[in-house]
Design a protein around this motif. Structure first.
Motif, PDB file in Angstrom:
ATOM      1  N   ALA A  97      74.389 -49.154  89.210  1.00 46.68           N
ATOM      2  CA  ALA A  97      74.280 -48.875  90.647  1.00 46.68           C
ATOM      3  C   ALA A  97      72.852 -48.411  90.931  1.00 46.68           C
ATOM      4  CB  ALA A  97      75.288 -47.819  91.079  1.00 46.68           C
ATOM      5  N   SER A  98      72.311 -48.778  92.058  1.00 45.34           N
ATOM      6  CA  SER A  98      70.924 -48.446  92.402  1.00 45.34           C
ATOM      7  C   SER A  98      70.873 -47.650  93.706  1.00 45.34           C
ATOM      8  CB  SER A  98      70.085 -49.711  92.539  1.00 45.34           C
ATOM      9  OG  SER A  98      70.042 -50.415  91.319  1.00 45.34           O
ATOM     10  N   ILE A 122      65.974 -45.791  92.118  1.00 49.30           N
ATOM     11  CA  ILE A 122      66.513 -45.160  90.913  1.00 49.30           C
ATOM     12  C   ILE A 122      67.763 -45.946  90.513  1.00 49.30           C
ATOM     13  CG2 ILE A 122      67.460 -43.077  89.892  1.00 49.30           C
ATOM     14  CD1 ILE A 122      65.877 -41.446  91.835  1.00 49.30           C
ATOM     15  N   ARG A 123      67.767 -46.403  89.227  1.00 52.02           N
ATOM     16  CA  ARG A 123      68.867 -47.237  88.749  1.00 52.02           C
ATOM     17  C   ARG A 123      69.713 -46.428  87.762  1.00 52.02           C
ATOM     18  NH1 ARG A 123      66.310 -52.040  86.633  1.00 52.02           N
ATOM     19  NH2 ARG A 123      66.251 -52.673  88.833  1.00 52.02           N
ATOM     20  N   PHE A 124      71.005 -46.424  88.014  1.00 52.24           N
ATOM     21  CA  PHE A 124      71.964 -45.687  87.176  1.00 52.24           C
ATOM     22  C   PHE A 124      72.824 -46.700  86.425  1.00 52.24           C
ATOM     23  CE2 PHE A 124      70.744 -43.011  90.617  1.00 52.24           C
ATOM     24  CZ  PHE A 124      70.720 -41.729  90.130  1.00 52.24           C
ATOM     25  N   THR A 125      72.818 -46.615  85.092  1.00 51.57           N
ATOM     26  CA  THR A 125      73.632 -47.497  84.250  1.00 51.57           C
ATOM     27  C   THR A 125      74.650 -46.660  83.505  1.00 51.57           C
ATOM     28  OG1 THR A 125      71.766 -49.020  83.964  1.00 51.57           O
ATOM     29  CG2 THR A 125      73.602 -49.222  82.416  1.00 51.57           C
ATOM     30  N   ALA A 126      75.917 -46.993  83.666  1.00 50.40           N
ATOM     31  CA  ALA A 126      77.010 -46.239  83.035  1.00 50.40           C
ATOM     32  C   ALA A 126      77.770 -47.130  82.075  1.00 50.40           C
ATOM     33  CB  ALA A 126      77.955 -45.703  84.106  1.00 50.40           C
ATOM     34  N   ARG A 127      78.234 -46.524  80.988  1.00 44.38           N
ATOM     35  CA  ARG A 127      79.006 -47.243  79.977  1.00 44.38           C
ATOM     36  C   ARG A 127      80.359 -46.566  79.812  1.00 44.38           C
ATOM     37  NH1 ARG A 127      73.933 -46.763  78.495  1.00 44.38           N
ATOM     38  NH2 ARG A 127      74.354 -44.792  77.393  1.00 44.38           N
ATOM     39  N   ALA A 128      81.404 -47.391  79.693  1.00 42.37           N
ATOM     40  CA  ALA A 128      82.770 -46.869  79.532  1.00 42.37           C
ATOM     41  C   ALA A 128      83.620 -47.904  78.831  1.00 42.37           C
ATOM     42  CB  ALA A 128      83.370 -46.505  80.897  1.00 42.37           C
ATOM     43  N   ASN A 129      84.830 -47.504  78.464  1.00 45.76           N
ATOM     44  CA  ASN A 129      85.714 -48.403  77.722  1.00 45.76           C
ATOM     45  C   ASN A 129      86.459 -49.379  78.611  1.00 45.76           C
ATOM     46  OD1 ASN A 129      86.405 -45.574  75.693  1.00 45.76           O
ATOM     47  ND2 ASN A 129      85.062 -47.257  75.152  1.00 45.76           N
ATOM     48  N   THR A 130      86.436 -49.165  79.898  1.00 45.45           N
ATOM     49  CA  THR A 130      87.035 -50.109  80.839  1.00 45.45           C
ATOM     50  C   THR A 130      86.011 -50.452  81.911  1.00 45.45           C
ATOM     51  OG1 THR A 130      87.931 -48.384  82.291  1.00 45.45           O
ATOM     52  CG2 THR A 130      89.329 -49.115  80.453  1.00 45.45           C
ATOM     53  N   PRO A 131      86.072 -51.642  82.470  1.00 41.95           N
ATOM     54  CA  PRO A 131      85.088 -52.014  83.490  1.00 41.95           C
ATOM     55  C   PRO A 131      85.197 -51.157  84.753  1.00 41.95           C
ATOM     56  CG  PRO A 131      86.800 -53.704  83.245  1.00 41.95           C
ATOM     57  CD  PRO A 131      86.980 -52.751  82.138  1.00 41.95           C
ATOM     58  N   GLU A 132      86.405 -50.796  85.153  1.00 37.43           N
ATOM     59  CA  GLU A 132      86.568 -49.976  86.350  1.00 37.43           C
ATOM     60  C   GLU A 132      85.973 -48.580  86.157  1.00 37.43           C
ATOM     61  OE1 GLU A 132      88.935 -51.558  84.768  1.00 37.43           O
ATOM     62  OE2 GLU A 132      89.479 -53.199  86.136  1.00 37.43           O
ATOM     63  N   GLU A 133      86.182 -48.012  84.968  1.00 36.64           N
ATOM     64  CA  GLU A 133      85.645 -46.680  84.693  1.00 36.64           C
ATOM     65  C   GLU A 133      84.120 -46.699  84.677  1.00 36.64           C
ATOM     66  OE1 GLU A 133      85.871 -43.221  81.197  1.00 36.64           O
ATOM     67  OE2 GLU A 133      87.219 -44.969  81.151  1.00 36.64           O
ATOM     68  N   ALA A 134      83.513 -47.758  84.135  1.00 32.40           N
ATOM     69  CA  ALA A 134      82.057 -47.847  84.109  1.00 32.40           C
ATOM     70  C   ALA A 134      81.485 -47.928  85.522  1.00 32.40           C
ATOM     71  CB  ALA A 134      81.638 -49.076  83.300  1.00 32.40           C
ATOM     72  N   ALA A 135      82.087 -48.741  86.390  1.00 31.02           N
ATOM     73  CA  ALA A 135      81.599 -48.865  87.765  1.00 31.02           C
ATOM     74  C   ALA A 135      81.776 -47.555  88.522  1.00 31.02           C
ATOM     75  CB  ALA A 135      82.340 -50.003  88.466  1.00 31.02           C
ATOM     76  N   ALA A 136      82.915 -46.894  88.332  1.00 29.78           N
ATOM     77  CA  ALA A 136      83.168 -45.628  89.039  1.00 29.78           C
ATOM     78  C   ALA A 136      82.208 -44.539  88.594  1.00 29.78           C
ATOM     79  CB  ALA A 136      84.615 -45.193  88.807  1.00 29.78           C
ATOM     80  N   ALA A 145      79.659 -42.586  90.947  1.00 29.91           N
ATOM     81  CA  ALA A 145      79.856 -41.145  91.080  1.00 29.91           C
ATOM     82  C   ALA A 145      78.580 -40.387  90.737  1.00 29.91           C
ATOM     83  CB  ALA A 145      81.013 -40.688  90.181  1.00 29.91           C
ATOM     84  N   TRP A 146      77.839 -40.857  89.771  1.00 31.78           N
ATOM     85  CA  TRP A 146      76.615 -40.155  89.356  1.00 31.78           C
ATOM     86  C   TRP A 146      75.536 -40.243  90.439  1.00 31.78           C
ATOM     87  CZ3 TRP A 146      77.392 -37.892  84.619  1.00 31.78           C
ATOM     88  CH2 TRP A 146      76.345 -37.092  84.134  1.00 31.78           C
ATOM     89  N   ILE A 147      75.413 -41.401  91.054  1.00 30.61           N
ATOM     90  CA  ILE A 147      74.406 -41.533  92.101  1.00 30.61           C
ATOM     91  C   ILE A 147      74.783 -40.688  93.324  1.00 30.61           C
ATOM     92  CG2 ILE A 147      75.364 -43.574  93.263  1.00 30.61           C
ATOM     93  CD1 ILE A 147      72.579 -44.649  93.557  1.00 30.61           C
ATOM     94  N   ASP A 148      76.082 -40.598  93.605  1.00 32.29           N
ATOM     95  CA  ASP A 148      76.533 -39.763  94.716  1.00 32.29           C
ATOM     96  C   ASP A 148      76.322 -38.290  94.400  1.00 32.29           C
ATOM     97  OD1 ASP A 148      77.265 -42.058  96.033  1.00 32.29           O
ATOM     98  OD2 ASP A 148      79.398 -41.933  95.462  1.00 32.29           O
ATOM     99  N   ALA A 149      76.579 -37.910  93.147  1.00 29.25           N
ATOM    100  CA  ALA A 149      76.386 -36.511  92.765  1.00 29.25           C
ATOM    101  C   ALA A 149      74.925 -36.108  92.839  1.00 29.25           C
ATOM    102  CB  ALA A 149      76.926 -36.286  91.347  1.00 29.25           C
ATOM    103  N   LEU A 150      74.019 -36.990  92.477  1.00 28.91           N
ATOM    104  CA  LEU A 150      72.594 -36.683  92.568  1.00 28.91           C
ATOM    105  C   LEU A 150      72.165 -36.534  94.028  1.00 28.91           C
ATOM    106  CD1 LEU A 150      69.820 -36.286  91.303  1.00 28.91           C
ATOM    107  CD2 LEU A 150      69.543 -38.778  91.270  1.00 28.91           C
TER     108      LEU A 150
END
Length: 471
Positions: free
Chosen positions: A43-44, A113-127, A131-136
C-alpha cells in the motif's frame, strides 16, 4: 581417461542421470508443498502539506512535505504505530513479530511512502499493509497537532490489494533449482562411476590397455539365450549380427598366421558366465558350415555343457578316451546341425581333471585329431581352476572370451598372466554380449549393416529378380 570416455559414461548412465534429475525436481516440489506460504501486499501513501487559501488562491507547501518524508519513515517503526495497527486488526502476535513483517520505503525523489506487508494469507497481508499506513497517518496527526502551520497529512494513494500468489515458496524457482541440482548430482555420479569402473567395455581401447588383439566382438542376442544357445542355421540366423560376428571371428583366425594357422584352439574365459561355451559351440558350427572339418571337444571335465548345448547324449567321451576305456572313433558324435562337425563330449567326470588334461595322452590325442580337423576345445575358466591354462599349453593358443560390462580388467590381466606362466599363447580376446545400442554399443558398423541386409535383403533380391525377368 579421455573426454570421449566420459561422454560415453554419460550415455551409459543416462537413466541414472534422468532419475536423479527427476528426484531433484520431486524433492523441490515436495519441499515447496511443506512450506507455509507467505503472501506480500503493498500500500502506498502520499505525504502532502495542508492546503489553505491566501488572497483567494490555493496554497500548498510541497517542499515542506518532502522534507518531512525521512521523519515519517522513522516514525513508521515506532511502537505506537505498531500498537495502533495491531489494535485495529485485533492481532494477538507480539509487536516485534508483527513489525518484522512490515517494510517501509520511499522511492527516490518522491513524496511517496510505500508499505509492504507479509502474512500467511493474502487477506491478512493486504489488511496489515493498509492498517500500518492508517496507523502512521493517525500518529502523525497526533504528534504535529491540529494548529501546526507545518502540519503534514498522509493520504492513502494506493490501497493495498489482495495478492493472488505467494512470494514464498517460489515453486517454479524451486523446481528449476531442484532440477539443476539433481542433474548435477547425476552427472557427478556418472563421471565418478566412469572413472572408477574397471569393467571391460566394447567402446574402450581394450587392445591398448591389455596389449592383446581383439579378434572378435559377439553382440548380445536373444538367439543365444535359449536352451540350446545355438544358431540353427536358418535364414534369420545366417543374416543375424551374431552370425556375421562369428564369421568375422572365423576369418580373423584363418588370417592370424597365414603360414601356420592355429589348428588346436582353446576357448576359455576369466570367470564363469562370460559365455565361453556358447562361443565355442557356435564358432565350431561356423567353421564347419564353411566346409572345414571341425572337432569340438568338451575340455571342461568339471561342468561340461557342450553335449547339452548341441542336444547330444553325454555318455562316454574325452575322459574315457584318455583313460583307455574307449577308442576315440567310438565316442566321436555327429551333430544334426552340420555334417562337417564332430563332437567329443566330456565323458565320465574324473577326480583329477587337471592331471588328465595335462597328460601326454591328451597331447597325443590333440595332435592326432589336428591332422584331420580344426579343434575347438571348450575349457574351464582360467581363474576358477588351472584346467584352462593346462589345455592352452597343450594347444596352439587360447581365445579369451570376455563378457562386456561384466568382467573387469583386473580379471582379464590375471587370466593372461595365468597363460603366460605356463608358456601358453593368447590368440586374442573375444568380446561377448556386446550391446547393439546404448553407451556400451559396439563401434563396429557390421552389425547394423547385417541387420539392414536381414530386413531388406530378401525384398531387394526379389525386386532384382523381377526386374531381370521383365527385361
Amino acid at each position: 581417461m579421455e573426454l570421449r570416455d566420459y561422454l560415453r559414461g554419460l550415455r551409459r548412465h543416462w537413466l541414472a542421470i534422468a532419475l536423479m534429475t527427476l528426484l531433484g525436481v520431486g524433492t523441490a516440489y515436495g519441499w515447496s508443498l511443506l512450506q507455509t506460504p507467505v503472501y506480500e501486499a503493498t500500500a502506498s501513501g502520499v505525504v502532502q502539506a495542508k492546503t489553505a487559501y491566501e488572497n483567494g488562491q490555493l496554497f500548498s507547501d510541497d517542499s515542506a512535505a518532502r522534507l518531512k518524508v525521512p521523519t515519517l519513515l522513522d516514525m513508521a517503526g515506532w511502537q505506537e504505530v505498531a500498537e495502533r495497527a495491531i489494535d485495529e486488526l485485533g492481532l494477538t502476535a507480539s509487536l516485534g513479530s508483527v513489525a518484522a513483517r512490515i517494510t517501509v520505503e520511499n522511492p527516490e525523489g518522491t513524496a511517496i511512502i510505500r508499505f509492504t506487508a507479509r502474512a500467511n494469507t493474502p487477506e491478512e497481508a493486504a489488511a496489515l499493509a493498509q492498517a500500518w499506513i492508517d496507523a502512521l497517518a493517525t500518529t502523525v496527526a497526533v504528534v504535529d497537532g491540529k494548529d501546526s502551520p507545518t502540519e503534514i497529512s498522509i493520504y492513502s494513494a494506493a490501497a493495498a490489494t489482495v495478492p493472488s500468489t505467494p512470494v514464498f515458496p517460489d515453486t517454479r524457482t524451486a523446481l528449476i533449482v531442484g532440477g539443476v541440482l539433481g542433474l548435477g548430482a547425476g552427472i557427478a555420479f556418472a563421471l565418478i562411476r566412469t572413472a572408477s569402473d574397471r569393467r571391460v567395455r566394447a567402446t574402450d581401447d581394450v587392445e591398448a590397455k591389455l596389449h592383446v588383439p581383439v579378434v572378435g566382438t559377439i553382440p548380445a542376442s536373444a538367439a543365444l539365450t535359449g536352451t540350446s544357445k545355438l544358431l540353427t542355421g536358418a535364414a534369420d540366423d545366417r543374416t543375424s549380427p551374431v552370425a556375421e560376428a562369428l564369421r568375422s571371428l572365423r576369418t580373423n583366425l584363418r588370417f592370424m598366421d597365414v603360414d601356420n594357422p592355429p589348428r588346436k584352439i582353446v576357448v576359455t574365459s576369466p570367470l564363469p558366465g562370460d559365455g565361453k561355451s556358447t562361443v565355442a559351440c557356435n564358432l565350431a558350427l561356423t567353421l564347419a558350415r564353411s566346409g572345414e572339418a571341425v572337432v569340438l571337444i568338451d575340455g571342461d571335465l568339471r561342468r561340461p555343457t557342450v553335449a547339452i548345448n548341441l542336444g547330444l547324449p553325454g555318455g562316454a567321451g574325452l575322459s574315457d578316451v584318455l583313460t583307455g576305456r574307449a577308442p576315440v572313433v567310438d565316442v566321436l558324435q555327429r551333430t544334426p546341425h552340420d555334417a562337417h562337425l564332430l563332437v567329443l563330449a566330456a565323458g565320465t567326470i574324473p577326480p583329477n581333471p587337471s592331471e588328465v588334461l595335462g597328460s601326454a595322452r591328451m597331447r597325443q590325442l590333440l595332435d592326432d585329431l589336428a591332422k584331420h580337423a580344426t579343434l575347438i576345445i571348450d575349457a574351464p575358466p582360467l581363474l576358477a581352476v588351472t584346467d584352462g591354462a593346462v589345455l592352452t599349453q597343450q594347444a596352439d593358443g587360447a581365445l579369451l572370451v570376455v563378457g562386456v560390462g561384466k568382467t573387469n580388467y583386473d580379471f582379464v590381466e590375471k587370466s593372461l598372466d595365468a597363460l603366460r606362466k605356463v608358456n601358453g599363447r593368447a590368440l586374442g580376446l573375444v568380446l561377448n554380449k556386446v550391446p547393439l545400442k546404448g553407451g556400451d554399443a559396439s563401434p563396429y558398423a557390421a552389425t547394423a549393416y547385417v541387420q539392414e541386409y536381414a530386413s531388406g535383403g530378401s525384398r531387394t533380391r526379389s525386386s532384382s529378380r523381377a526386374a531381370a525377368e521383365s527385361a
